[in-house]
Design a protein around this motif. Structure first.
Motif, PDB file in Angstrom:
ATOM      1  N   LEU A 136       0.195  18.866   9.618  1.00  0.00           N
ATOM      2  CA  LEU A 136       1.530  19.363  10.139  1.00  0.00           C
ATOM      3  C   LEU A 136       2.262  20.165   8.850  1.00  0.00           C
ATOM      4  N   PRO A 137       2.199  19.789   7.880  1.00  0.00           N
ATOM      5  CA  PRO A 137       3.069  20.413   6.641  1.00  0.00           C
ATOM      6  C   PRO A 137       2.468  21.886   6.325  1.00  0.00           C
ATOM      7  N   LYS A 138       1.135  21.748   6.375  1.00  0.00           N
ATOM      8  CA  LYS A 138       0.710  23.082   6.059  1.00  0.00           C
ATOM      9  C   LYS A 138       0.808  24.286   7.444  1.00  0.00           C
ATOM     10  N   THR A 291      -6.059  10.946   6.013  1.00  0.00           N
ATOM     11  CA  THR A 291      -6.742  11.827   6.175  1.00  0.00           C
ATOM     12  C   THR A 291      -5.748  13.157   6.226  1.00  0.00           C
ATOM     13  N   LYS A 292      -6.208  14.201   6.515  1.00  0.00           N
ATOM     14  CA  LYS A 292      -5.147  15.366   6.922  1.00  0.00           C
ATOM     15  C   LYS A 292      -4.351  14.902   7.731  1.00  0.00           C
ATOM     16  N   ARG A 293      -4.664  14.546   8.609  1.00  0.00           N
ATOM     17  CA  ARG A 293      -3.918  14.425   9.876  1.00  0.00           C
ATOM     18  C   ARG A 293      -2.986  12.935   9.776  1.00  0.00           C
ATOM     19  N   TYR A 294      -3.357  12.012   8.944  1.00  0.00           N
ATOM     20  CA  TYR A 294      -2.788  10.695   8.592  1.00  0.00           C
ATOM     21  C   TYR A 294      -2.470  10.870   7.083  1.00  0.00           C
ATOM     22  N   ARG A 296      -0.454  10.056   3.345  1.00  0.00           N
ATOM     23  CA  ARG A 296       0.006   8.819   2.637  1.00  0.00           C
ATOM     24  C   ARG A 296       1.351   8.066   3.136  1.00  0.00           C
ATOM     25  N   THR A 297       2.503   9.133   3.356  1.00  0.00           N
ATOM     26  CA  THR A 297       3.511   8.590   3.970  1.00  0.00           C
ATOM     27  C   THR A 297       3.405   7.951   5.343  1.00  0.00           C
ATOM     28  N   ARG A 298       2.782   8.611   6.276  1.00  0.00           N
ATOM     29  CA  ARG A 298       2.598   7.784   7.621  1.00  0.00           C
ATOM     30  C   ARG A 298       1.701   6.491   7.536  1.00  0.00           C
ATOM     31  N   ILE A 299       0.595   6.447   6.819  1.00  0.00           N
ATOM     32  CA  ILE A 299       0.117   5.151   6.680  1.00  0.00           C
ATOM     33  C   ILE A 299       1.045   4.268   6.108  1.00  0.00           C
ATOM     34  N   GLN A 300       1.814   4.473   4.997  1.00  0.00           N
ATOM     35  CA  GLN A 300       2.795   3.584   4.416  1.00  0.00           C
ATOM     36  C   GLN A 300       3.603   3.084   5.410  1.00  0.00           C
ATOM     37  N   ARG A 301       4.214   4.026   6.182  1.00  0.00           N
ATOM     38  CA  ARG A 301       5.206   3.482   7.512  1.00  0.00           C
ATOM     39  C   ARG A 301       4.281   2.558   8.324  1.00  0.00           C
ATOM     40  N   ILE A 302       3.132   2.829   8.600  1.00  0.00           N
ATOM     41  CA  ILE A 302       2.228   2.093   9.588  1.00  0.00           C
ATOM     42  C   ILE A 302       2.122   0.699   8.958  1.00  0.00           C
ATOM     43  N   CYS A 303       1.989   0.716   7.428  1.00  0.00           N
ATOM     44  CA  CYS A 303       1.783  -0.620   6.874  1.00  0.00           C
ATOM     45  C   CYS A 303       2.938  -1.549   7.136  1.00  0.00           C
ATOM     46  N   ALA A 304       4.108  -1.082   6.954  1.00  0.00           N
ATOM     47  CA  ALA A 304       5.478  -1.524   6.838  1.00  0.00           C
ATOM     48  C   ALA A 304       5.600  -2.210   8.411  1.00  0.00           C
ATOM     49  N   ASN A 305       5.355  -1.047   9.351  1.00  0.00           N
ATOM     50  CA  ASN A 305       5.557  -1.762  10.693  1.00  0.00           C
ATOM     51  C   ASN A 305       4.397  -2.816  10.989  1.00  0.00           C
ATOM     52  N   ILE A 306       3.206  -3.038  10.232  1.00  0.00           N
ATOM     53  CA  ILE A 306       2.445  -4.049  10.874  1.00  0.00           C
ATOM     54  C   ILE A 306       3.050  -5.498   9.732  1.00  0.00           C
TER      55      ILE A 306
END
Length: 399
Positions: A136-138, A291-294, A296-306
Motif C-alpha cells: 500500500l505505501p508503494k 511480508t509486503k502486505r503485512y 512491521r507496524t501492522r504486525i506490532q499492532r496485532i501483537c499488542a492486540n493479542i
C-alpha cells in the motif's frame, strides 16, 4: 481562553517535542495548551518507554496544561482512526487550533494534497497499483506521481499523519483550525542521532538501551524520570522484553482463537502461530511473519492486540468512526483546570477524572491494556501500576 491542541506520544519527550510545544504556543497565541497523548501503546504498535503517568509528568513539566488520554482503541490503530480519535477529543474540548509537525511546513500545500488524495480518482489509482502486487505505501507513492506530486510530499511520515488530521477535521465537521510547523533536524525513523541537540525518539530509546548518554537530547526533568524508572525497575519496555508473554499468548490461544483478534485477517493467524513455534526472539519472530502486505507496524499492532486481548467483535461494537465517546484527564496545571471549568457545561461527552468501572467499555478496556503493559515489571511495580489505573486522580502540576 484560546486553546491549542497537540496530538502526541512523547515516547519519550525530547527537545524536538519541546520545540514543537513552545513554537505552537507562539504561533497560535494560545492561553492553554492541550495534548492528547497515547496511553501504553503507540500508533506503531510499540509499548511506550515509560507508562502514561510518567509521560504525563514530562508533558506538564515542559509546557502542557492538560494531558488527555487517547484510548487504546484509537492509539494502537491505523492512521485514519488514530487521527479521528484524537481530533474528536480536541473537538469535544473546544480547541481552537490543532498544530502538528510536518516535513512540508506548508499547511496550504497539505490541505490541497489531502483534498486530492481523499478523492475517488486517486483512490482508484492506488487500488490499481496494489493489484500489481505493490504494498500500500508503494502504491500510494506511484499514485502521487501520477497526480504530479512528489513522492516525498505524500509519503513522508509526518506529512502523511498530518493529512489524516486534516481529513479527520473535515469528516467530523470540526471547527478546529489546522496549522503546521516544520519538523527540524531529525526524522522520526532515525536510529542514531544526526544533530547535537535534537534527535528522534527512536534514537533516544536506542541510546538508553545501550546505556549511552542521551542527556543532550532531552530536558533535564525527562532524563531524571527515565533514570529513576530504570533505577527502580531495571526494566526497558521493548518488544523483546515482552516476547515471553507474547509467545505464551500466541501458543496457548492457537490459530482458532487468534482469528478473533482485531486486525488478524486472511489466514495470518496460522503464520503467527507457526512462526512463534520456531522463534526464540521478537526480532526472529518479526522476520518470519512480516511480508509486503503485512508490514512491521501492522504486525506490532496485532501483537499488542493479542497481549491486550482486543477482539474484532469488541472493536466493531465501538463504532470508532464516530469519534471518542469520552474524555479522560491524566493531568493538569491550574491554567488547564481553569479552562476545563470554563467549558465543562458545553462538553457533550463524559469527562473522567478517575477510572469508572461503570464507564464506557472503551475506558474499562484500559485495565486490560495496563495489565498487559505492566506484566514485565518486577513487584511491587507491576501491582502498583495496575492499581494506579483505577485509583489515580489526574496529576497536578504547579508551574
Amino acid at each position: 481562553m484560546k486553546a491549542t491542541g497537540l496530538i502526541v506520544e512523547y515516547n519519550p519527550f525530547h527537545n524536538g517535542h519541546l520545540y514543537h510545544l513552545t513554537k505552537s504556543i507562539e504561533q497560535s497565541n494560545a492561553d492553554v495548551l492541550i495534548v492528547v497523548m497515547s496511553g501504553h501503546f503507540t500508533q506503531r504498535g510499540e509499548p511506550t518507554i515509560l507508562n502514561k503517568w510518567e509521560r504525563t509528568k514530562m508533558a506538564l513539566a515542559n509546557g502542557a496544561d492538560l494531558v488527555i488520554e487517547l484510548p487504546y482503541a484509537y492509539s494502537c490503530q491505523h492512521a485514519d482512526l488514530f487521527a479521528k480519535g484524537a481530533v474528536s477529543i480536541l473537538t469535544h474540548l473546544h480547541v481552537n487550533e490543532l498544530i502538528f509537525g510536518s516535513e512540508s511546513g506548508n499547511i496550504d500545500e497539505l490541505i490541497q494534497l489531502e483534498s486530492i488524495t481523499s478523492g475517488i480518482d486517486f483512490q482508484k489509482a492506488v487500488r490499481k497499483w496494489v493489484q500489481t502486487g505493490l504494498s500500500l505505501p508503494k502504491a500510494n507513492a506511484k499514485a502521487l506521481e501520477e497526480f504530479n506530486f512528489t513522492k516525498e510530499l505524500g509519503t513522508s511520515p509526518n506529512n502523511t499523519l498530518g493529512l489524516y488530521y486534516i481529513r479527520a477535521v473535515n469528516e467530523l465537521q470540526s471547527p478546529i483550525k489546522v496549522g503546521t510547523l516544520t519538523r527540524i533536524h531529525s526524522d522520526y525513523r532515525d536510529q542514531a542521532p544526526t544533530h547535537d541537540k535534537i534527535s528522534s525518539a527512536t534514537s533516544i530509546r536506542n541510546l538508553r538501551e545501550q546505556r549511552a548518554d542521551f542527556s543532550t537530547f532531552v530536558p533535564k526533568n525527562v532524563q531524571d524520570i527515565l533514570d529513576e524508572h530504570y533505577r527502580q525497575t531495571n526494566t526497558y519496555h521493548t518488544w523483546e522484553t515482552y516476547f515471553p508473554f507474547l509467545k505464551q499468548k500466541i501458543l496457548t490461544l492457537t490459530p482458532k482463537h487468534l482469528v478473533e483478534i482485531h486486525d488478524v485477517e486472511e489466514g495470518i493467524e496460522n503464520r503467527l502461530y507457526s512462526a512463534m513455534m520456531k522463534s526464540s526472539s521478537f526480532e526472529e519472530f518479526m522476520d518470519a511473519v512480516k511480508t509486503k502486505r503485512y508490514t512491521r507496524t501492522r504486525i506490532q499492532r496485532i501483537c499488542a492486540n493479542i497481549l491486550t486481548h482486543t477482539t474484532k467483535e469488541w472493536i466493531h461494537d465501538l463504532q470508532l468512526a464516530t469519534g471518542a465517546p469520552y474524555v479522560r484527564l491524566l493531568g493538569a496545571t491550574p491554567t488547564g483546570k481553569q479552562y476545563l471549568k470554563s467549558i465543562k457545561k458545553d462538553v457533550n461527552v463524559p469527562i473522567y477524572s478517575k477510572f469508572d468501572s461503570k464507564g464506557h467499555p472503551m475506558l474499562k478496556h484500559e485495565q486490560s491494556v495496563t495489565a498487559a503493559y505492566s506484566s514485565i515489571l518486577p513487584e511491587p511495580h507491576c501491582t502498583n501500576l495496575n492499581i494506579a489505573e483505577f485509583s489515580n486522580f489526574p496529576l497536578h502540576f504547579e508551574r
